[in-house]
Design a protein around this motif. Structure first.
Motif, PDB file in Angstrom:
ATOM      1  N   ALA A  70      50.251 -16.138  23.143  1.00  0.00           N
ATOM      2  CA  ALA A  70      48.931 -16.367  22.553  1.00  0.00           C
ATOM      3  C   ALA A  70      48.565 -15.313  21.506  1.00  0.00           C
ATOM      4  CB  ALA A  70      47.856 -16.440  23.636  1.00  0.00           C
ATOM      5  N   ALA A  71      48.772 -14.049  21.794  1.00  0.00           N
ATOM      6  CA  ALA A  71      48.406 -13.003  20.834  1.00  0.00           C
ATOM      7  C   ALA A  71      49.227 -13.137  19.553  1.00  0.00           C
ATOM      8  CB  ALA A  71      48.595 -11.617  21.452  1.00  0.00           C
ATOM      9  N   GLU A  72      50.528 -13.359  19.679  1.00  0.00           N
ATOM     10  CA  GLU A  72      51.410 -13.494  18.508  1.00  0.00           C
ATOM     11  C   GLU A  72      51.055 -14.726  17.688  1.00  0.00           C
ATOM     12  OE1 GLU A  72      54.437 -13.548  15.657  1.00  0.00           O
ATOM     13  OE2 GLU A  72      53.670 -11.874  16.821  1.00  0.00           O
ATOM     14  N   ILE A  73      50.905 -15.870  18.337  1.00  0.00           N
ATOM     15  CA  ILE A  73      50.606 -17.111  17.614  1.00  0.00           C
ATOM     16  C   ILE A  73      49.219 -17.041  16.983  1.00  0.00           C
ATOM     17  CG2 ILE A  73      50.221 -19.596  17.865  1.00  0.00           C
ATOM     18  CD1 ILE A  73      52.480 -19.551  20.008  1.00  0.00           C
ATOM     19  N   ALA A  74      48.221 -16.617  17.743  1.00  0.00           N
ATOM     20  CA  ALA A  74      46.850 -16.550  17.216  1.00  0.00           C
ATOM     21  C   ALA A  74      46.755 -15.581  16.045  1.00  0.00           C
ATOM     22  CB  ALA A  74      45.879 -16.147  18.323  1.00  0.00           C
ATOM     23  N   ASP A  75      47.513 -14.499  16.092  1.00  0.00           N
ATOM     24  CA  ASP A  75      47.481 -13.514  15.011  1.00  0.00           C
ATOM     25  C   ASP A  75      48.009 -14.086  13.703  1.00  0.00           C
ATOM     26  OD1 ASP A  75      46.888 -10.824  14.107  1.00  0.00           O
ATOM     27  OD2 ASP A  75      49.059 -10.600  13.904  1.00  0.00           O
ATOM     28  N   ARG A  76      48.779 -15.161  13.763  1.00  0.00           N
ATOM     29  CA  ARG A  76      49.341 -15.798  12.566  1.00  0.00           C
ATOM     30  C   ARG A  76      48.338 -16.700  11.846  1.00  0.00           C
ATOM     31  NH1 ARG A  76      53.900 -13.256  10.975  1.00  0.00           N
ATOM     32  NH2 ARG A  76      55.102 -12.671  12.808  1.00  0.00           N
ATOM     33  N   VAL A  77      47.207 -17.009  12.506  1.00  0.00           N
ATOM     34  CA  VAL A  77      46.198 -17.891  11.910  1.00  0.00           C
ATOM     35  C   VAL A  77      45.302 -17.056  10.990  1.00  0.00           C
ATOM     36  CG1 VAL A  77      44.319 -19.522  12.354  1.00  0.00           C
ATOM     37  CG2 VAL A  77      46.239 -19.350  13.973  1.00  0.00           C
ATOM     38  N   ALA A  78      45.289 -17.405   9.717  1.00  0.00           N
ATOM     39  CA  ALA A  78      44.486 -16.691   8.727  1.00  0.00           C
ATOM     40  C   ALA A  78      42.995 -16.937   8.969  1.00  0.00           C
ATOM     41  CB  ALA A  78      44.862 -17.171   7.327  1.00  0.00           C
ATOM     42  N   PRO A  79      42.130 -16.041   8.498  1.00  0.00           N
ATOM     43  CA  PRO A  79      40.690 -16.319   8.570  1.00  0.00           C
ATOM     44  C   PRO A  79      40.388 -17.659   7.892  1.00  0.00           C
ATOM     45  CG  PRO A  79      41.065 -14.038   7.966  1.00  0.00           C
ATOM     46  CD  PRO A  79      42.411 -14.726   7.923  1.00  0.00           C
ATOM     47  N   GLY A  80      39.663 -18.513   8.593  1.00  0.00           N
ATOM     48  CA  GLY A  80      39.379 -19.855   8.112  1.00  0.00           C
ATOM     49  C   GLY A  80      40.512 -20.833   8.358  1.00  0.00           C
ATOM     50  N   GLY A  81      41.624 -20.353   8.942  1.00  0.00           N
ATOM     51  CA  GLY A  81      42.784 -21.194   9.199  1.00  0.00           C
ATOM     52  C   GLY A  81      42.655 -21.975  10.489  1.00  0.00           C
ATOM     53  N   ARG A  82      43.568 -22.929  10.651  1.00  0.00           N
ATOM     54  CA  ARG A  82      43.533 -23.838  11.801  1.00  0.00           C
ATOM     55  C   ARG A  82      44.786 -23.708  12.655  1.00  0.00           C
ATOM     56  NH1 ARG A  82      39.995 -28.816  10.972  1.00  0.00           N
ATOM     57  NH2 ARG A  82      38.647 -28.145   9.307  1.00  0.00           N
ATOM     58  N   LEU A  83      44.630 -24.104  13.917  1.00  0.00           N
ATOM     59  CA  LEU A  83      45.689 -24.045  14.911  1.00  0.00           C
ATOM     60  C   LEU A  83      45.766 -25.373  15.640  1.00  0.00           C
ATOM     61  CD1 LEU A  83      47.644 -22.273  16.732  1.00  0.00           C
ATOM     62  CD2 LEU A  83      45.642 -21.902  18.179  1.00  0.00           C
ATOM     63  N   ALA A  84      46.992 -25.868  15.880  1.00  0.00           N
ATOM     64  CA  ALA A  84      47.201 -27.066  16.698  1.00  0.00           C
ATOM     65  C   ALA A  84      48.296 -26.757  17.705  1.00  0.00           C
ATOM     66  CB  ALA A  84      47.590 -28.261  15.833  1.00  0.00           C
ATOM     67  N   LEU A  85      48.005 -26.981  18.984  1.00  0.00           N
ATOM     68  CA  LEU A  85      48.941 -26.703  20.071  1.00  0.00           C
ATOM     69  C   LEU A  85      49.200 -27.985  20.849  1.00  0.00           C
ATOM     70  CD1 LEU A  85      47.189 -23.478  21.452  1.00  0.00           C
ATOM     71  CD2 LEU A  85      49.118 -23.576  19.848  1.00  0.00           C
ATOM     72  N   SER A  86      50.475 -28.271  21.125  1.00  0.00           N
ATOM     73  CA  SER A  86      50.817 -29.441  21.931  1.00  0.00           C
ATOM     74  C   SER A  86      51.942 -29.068  22.880  1.00  0.00           C
ATOM     75  CB  SER A  86      51.192 -30.623  21.025  1.00  0.00           C
ATOM     76  OG  SER A  86      52.276 -30.288  20.191  1.00  0.00           O
ATOM     77  N   GLY A  87      52.348 -30.047  23.716  1.00  0.00           N
ATOM     78  CA  GLY A  87      53.336 -29.775  24.749  1.00  0.00           C
ATOM     79  C   GLY A  87      52.681 -29.290  26.032  1.00  0.00           C
ATOM     80  N   ILE A  88      51.406 -29.614  26.194  1.00  0.00           N
ATOM     81  CA  ILE A  88      50.585 -29.078  27.281  1.00  0.00           C
ATOM     82  C   ILE A  88      50.183 -30.208  28.226  1.00  0.00           C
ATOM     83  CG2 ILE A  88      48.445 -27.844  27.799  1.00  0.00           C
ATOM     84  CD1 ILE A  88      48.570 -27.050  24.698  1.00  0.00           C
ATOM     85  N   LEU A  89      50.450 -30.026  29.507  1.00  0.00           N
ATOM     86  CA  LEU A  89      49.976 -30.980  30.508  1.00  0.00           C
ATOM     87  C   LEU A  89      48.473 -30.815  30.683  1.00  0.00           C
ATOM     88  CD1 LEU A  89      52.812 -30.595  33.148  1.00  0.00           C
ATOM     89  CD2 LEU A  89      52.429 -32.549  31.636  1.00  0.00           C
ATOM     90  N   ALA A  90      47.781 -31.916  30.935  1.00  0.00           N
ATOM     91  CA  ALA A  90      46.321 -31.893  31.053  1.00  0.00           C
ATOM     92  C   ALA A  90      45.839 -30.861  32.071  1.00  0.00           C
ATOM     93  CB  ALA A  90      45.802 -33.285  31.406  1.00  0.00           C
ATOM     94  N   ALA A  91      46.541 -30.724  33.173  1.00  0.00           N
ATOM     95  CA  ALA A  91      46.135 -29.779  34.221  1.00  0.00           C
ATOM     96  C   ALA A  91      46.244 -28.321  33.769  1.00  0.00           C
ATOM     97  CB  ALA A  91      46.977 -29.995  35.476  1.00  0.00           C
ATOM     98  N   GLN A  92      46.974 -28.060  32.694  1.00  0.00           N
ATOM     99  CA  GLN A  92      47.180 -26.694  32.206  1.00  0.00           C
ATOM    100  C   GLN A  92      46.313 -26.362  30.993  1.00  0.00           C
ATOM    101  OE1 GLN A  92      51.341 -27.407  31.524  1.00  0.00           O
ATOM    102  NE2 GLN A  92      51.923 -26.280  33.371  1.00  0.00           N
TER     103      GLN A  92
END
Length: 135
Positions: free
Chosen positions: A79-101
């Protein structure tokens, strides 16, 4: 755009309004990087439009769009590494996640200062999206 954990190079694409070329992709698996290279060639995507690299060799760049199609455990761990790659005003999309998680993953990215939207669920799988507030 950064595809974090690019696998074969076919991560789900975010809305076209998010995407600008060039695109960078990272993975820890050399076979995944080679598969991405092969798929890029088949789709006539040249090296000037696609940088394929190991995460530690990417440098400190930030991106307007970051996507990751990885299981929940690694998404939380990175999370810290991936989130740090998002520029100010930038967007993030995450998939591969089970609903329970989904809640655990949401919490991990909110803890990194991202504004996360409610999960979008389909057939037990979840897409999470968010953005880094503009500076």
């Amino acid at each position: 755009m950064l595809d974090y954990g690019c696998g074969s190079g076919f991560s789900p694409s975010p809305p076209s309004s998010w995407v600008r070329i060039p695109r960078s992709a990272v993975d820890i698996d050399p076979q995944a990087l080679q598969a991405s290279r092969d798929n890029a060639e088949r789709n006539q995507l040249d090296d000037s439009r696609l940088l394929l690299e190991y995460p530690e060799r990417l440098g400190q760049g930030r991106f307007e769009v970051v996507v990751a199609n990885i299981l929940a455990g690694p998404l939380i761990e990175l999370a810290a590494e991936i989130a740090d790659r998002v520029a100010p005003g930038g967007r993030l999309a995450l998939s591969g996640i089970l609903a329970a998680q989904a809640d655990s993953v949401l919490d991990a990215y909110r803890d990194q200062g991202l504004r996360m939207a409610p999960p979008q669920e389909k057939e037990g799988w979840v897409l999470l999206s968010g953005e880094r507030p503009a500076a």
